[in-house]
Design an enzyme around this catalytic site. Structure first.
Site, PDB file in Angstrom:
ATOM      1  N   HIS A   1      74.849  17.757  51.669  1.00 15.73           N
ATOM      2  CA  HIS A   1      74.249  18.083  52.958  1.00 15.73           C
ATOM      3  C   HIS A   1      73.867  19.563  53.056  1.00 15.73           C
ATOM      4  CE1 HIS A   1      73.424  17.864  57.191  1.00 15.73           C
ATOM      5  NE2 HIS A   1      74.367  18.722  57.475  1.00 15.73           N
ATOM      6  N   ASP A   2      74.668  20.409  52.443  1.00 17.57           N
ATOM      7  CA  ASP A   2      74.422  21.855  52.472  1.00 17.57           C
ATOM      8  C   ASP A   2      73.064  22.248  51.901  1.00 17.57           C
ATOM      9  OD1 ASP A   2      76.479  22.999  53.803  1.00 17.57           O
ATOM     10  OD2 ASP A   2      77.615  23.615  52.038  1.00 17.57           O
TER      11      ASP A   2
ATOM     12  N   ARG B   1      88.281  22.339  59.365  1.00 17.12           N
ATOM     13  CA  ARG B   1      87.198  22.933  58.599  1.00 17.12           C
ATOM     14  C   ARG B   1      87.128  22.359  57.186  1.00 17.12           C
ATOM     15  NH1 ARG B   1      82.191  24.861  58.692  1.00 17.12           N
ATOM     16  NH2 ARG B   1      81.838  26.591  57.283  1.00 17.12           N
TER      17      ARG B   1
ATOM     18  N   ASP C   1      72.916  13.994  50.053  1.00 17.39           N
ATOM     19  CA  ASP C   1      73.481  14.191  51.398  1.00 17.39           C
ATOM     20  C   ASP C   1      74.083  12.875  51.866  1.00 17.39           C
ATOM     21  OD1 ASP C   1      74.034  14.614  54.062  1.00 17.39           O
ATOM     22  OD2 ASP C   1      72.091  15.507  54.539  1.00 17.39           O
TER      23      ASP C   1
ATOM     24  N   SER D   1      70.718  19.478  60.218  1.00 19.49           N
ATOM     25  CA  SER D   1      71.987  18.940  60.703  1.00 19.49           C
ATOM     26  C   SER D   1      71.980  18.885  62.235  1.00 19.49           C
ATOM     27  CB  SER D   1      73.128  19.816  60.163  1.00 19.49           C
ATOM     28  OG  SER D   1      74.346  19.143  60.193  1.00 19.49           O
TER      29      SER D   1
END
Lengths: 408, 408
Positions: free
Chosen positions: A375-376, A242, A342, A173
């Site tokens: 994405h994680d 967040r 992602d 990232s």
């Protein structure tokens, strides 16, 4: 053994956990007598001084000095890449699955360095640091920093630790952006680069999500134009910011599998909008993530770091708009990884990097890994990723040991 | 010609624009003497009275009464589906590309009905309406409404207009949910259904985005637990909520093509977080969209309507959790459409509907249309979509005219 390695002073050979780590601080002024106070002229033209970096190391730098790996963290990460601060610490560092004895970034073999980015709020100089001109926290007086500025500060830390050439720089990232910046800014200082789930420049969609998150913070009256350090901060706005980020790190699939339409401690809908208790598990999860984040992160840092990521444009800054030209400076061998689910940095963005690197005749490995967790994925246990990283670091190290191919 | 058709009183045969339309109001109490005051027991069990629906019609109901199409609007739409209110009106209705003389929903041939949903803020009864018990706007005293409640109110409007059986019900997104609800709730009242870019139940991702948008509104202190009607409302929170929604209606591709990384009235980055002027065009666009939305939409309505969409679960409510069972009640012929770049209601969700309908032996047409503009595609000019809708309505109408297949 060099001084910094002794500094690190750990013996983690006795067990297979990374063991205890310590957060340390380096104030740049102390290492660069030519720049009094450690001032740095930022990309914006602003001067920043003093600059402190919080950092942690694991493993030891070997005699040859050829086993150092710089790990760069993502948006809201910190220097605490792996291990625990003390025995009672329940939560290890953010990449503990990757970094440790016997793990892909094997701390029995490699010397791992990770620092909190410039502009951060986990010990490095950022908007919540004291502005020497006023004696108060900077707030919005803090100058805008860029990925390039972050990397320049990291370089000084690496030098301070006695490393003349990194075996590798690695990160996912925004950490991957720093890795890419390293490859063109300090090509002589690294053998290999591992940019994971990343991009050379944010798409309009990426910028949009960051901008909405920033707007959520700035819409909170407690943000007070960044001047909230003596008062309750913009916790509601930061929580919303967040939550937005969090959703972009997951995937449709992952969320369906994890939450679906499950209700939270209820058998039926509340039919009540004023109810403090959410109906769906996914709502409860997001609220919890928002709340937890507010406890650990500074809202102004969030604004500055997202801005740095949005500004990042490797081709524009280092290649007059051409990614191929930008990478003409690079010398490292590359391992790039993307993940199928992602949607923040989709595979096509990573492929653009691969293409530009190959046009420069560089040694490039690329793998799109099948993963449903979005994405994680780069942060999670993944055998395919682990095998790739382990093998890539191993062959790089062996090549360096053998005197290196011409490319290294 | 029935009374409602004369009510409509327009002659739009003279030109090829839908011409001028008028917003009208129906208070349900007036048409249902068995329910004094037009009270409706909602799905939640709460009673709501009075209930007014704002609606508009285009075209005329024919002698046979077989040409009425109900159009259902999406989350933030209204009854103003096409045409203009007056000659100076710069902006026509939200589906003006679809509805009008010679258009796929041809107002020279069909009688188009569109009403603002229950819970809305564009003339129908919703949280900003007066609560007869207090003489003040409901705010959070307004009962939670569902897609089923919206459809039940629409049915009364349709009956009031003298329509005993709709030729079709059509709508995209949350409009499509209403169409699907119609097919199982009032199967005898419709020949055909056109649910576009929709789902029978929100995924965790859909709920997540709605929840974050709601949290953004509720984080704004001006929201004041919904009691803001005498004061400035939660405009900053509502703007953030809209920006979140807006991004989910677009696509990565569309945003790249439309904005890319273009700067807004600047040659270089501002390096200034406090700057009122955004750096990127996409930031400017989002802020503008947020601001514009606040001028026309009520924050509480946004909360209620997103909740209705999240609660919607056709299989659960009408089929004990089985979509196949739920659709066993349906009789209409179906045209379903999805769009390749729609990540809010991706094709797999529409395919689930198609499968469940086919298992019931229903007459189903389905098309996934190649489009790069995301979920918004159903609202935009699209030749493929237009041809499909035109042909489907035409064949449906001809079948009805010929005495109908058994299925109709």
């Amino acid at each position: 053994m060099s001084e910094h390695a002794r500094d690190n002073g750990r013996d983690n050979g006795r067990d297979k956990s990374p063991g205890l780590v310590e957060k340390k601080y380096l104030t740049l002024g102390g290492i660069d007598p030519e720049q009094p106070g450690g001032a740095m002229t930022l990309q914006s033209g602003a001067e920043l001084s003093p600059i402190t970096l919080a950092y942690e190391t694991l493993g030891e730098l070997n005699q040859e000095g050829d086993n150092a790996i710089l790990v760069c963290h993502a948006l809201t990460g910190d220097s605490h890449v792996a291990g625990k601060y003390n025995e009672d610490d329940l939560k290890p560092g953010w990449w503990d699955v990757m970094v440790g004895p016997g793990k892909p970034m094997d701390t029995d073999r490699y010397f791992i360095i990770c620092s909190n980015v410039l502009g951060g709020c986990m010990g490095s100089t950022g908007p919540c640091s004291e502005n020497p001109a006023t004696g108060k926290p900077y707030g919005l007086e803090f100058p805008v920093v860029t990925i390039g500025d972050m990397v320049r500060a990291q370089k000084r830390l690496v030098e301070h630790l006695g490393v003349t050439k990194l075996l590798a720089a690695a990160g996912g990232s925004m950490g991957g952006m720093q890795v890419l910046e390293w490859t063109v800014r300090y090509p002589g200082m690294m053998h290999a680069a591992l940019p994971l789930a990343t991009t050379t420049r944010h798409s309009a969609l990426n910028i949009a999500f960051h901008e909405i998150a920033r707007q959520a913070i700035m819409a909170d009256p407690h943000w007070n134009q960044g001047g909230y350090y003596d008062e309750p901060g913009p916790s509601l706005g930061l929580a919303v910011a967040r939550m937005i980020g969090h959703v972009t790190y997951l995937s449709d699939d992952a969320m369906r599998l994890k939450f679906g339409r499950n209700l939270q401690d209820k058998d039926a809908f509340s039919f009540n909008l004023a109810d403090e208790l959410p109906d769906f598990q996914v709502e409860s999860y997001l609220r919890y993530q928002g709340k937890k984040f507010v406890e650990r992160f500074d809202a102004n840092s969030f604004l500055y770091i997202t801005k740095a990521a949005d500004y990042f444009d490797l081709g524009l800054q280092h290649g007059n708009g051409s990614l191929v030209q930008a990478f003409s400076k690079a010398k490292a061998r590359f391992l790039l990884v993307s993940f199928t689910s992602d949607w923040l940095y989709p595979t096509y963005q990573v492929r653009e990097i691969v293409t530009a690197l190959k046009k420069n005749g560089l040694d490039v490995s690329f793998c799109e890994i099948e993963a449903h967790c979005g994405h994680d994925a780069f942060l999670l246990r993944n055998d395919r990723l682990f095998d790739l990283v382990r093998h890539f670091l191993n062959t790089t190290h062996e090549t360096v040991r053998r005197g290196g191919s011409h490319a290294l």
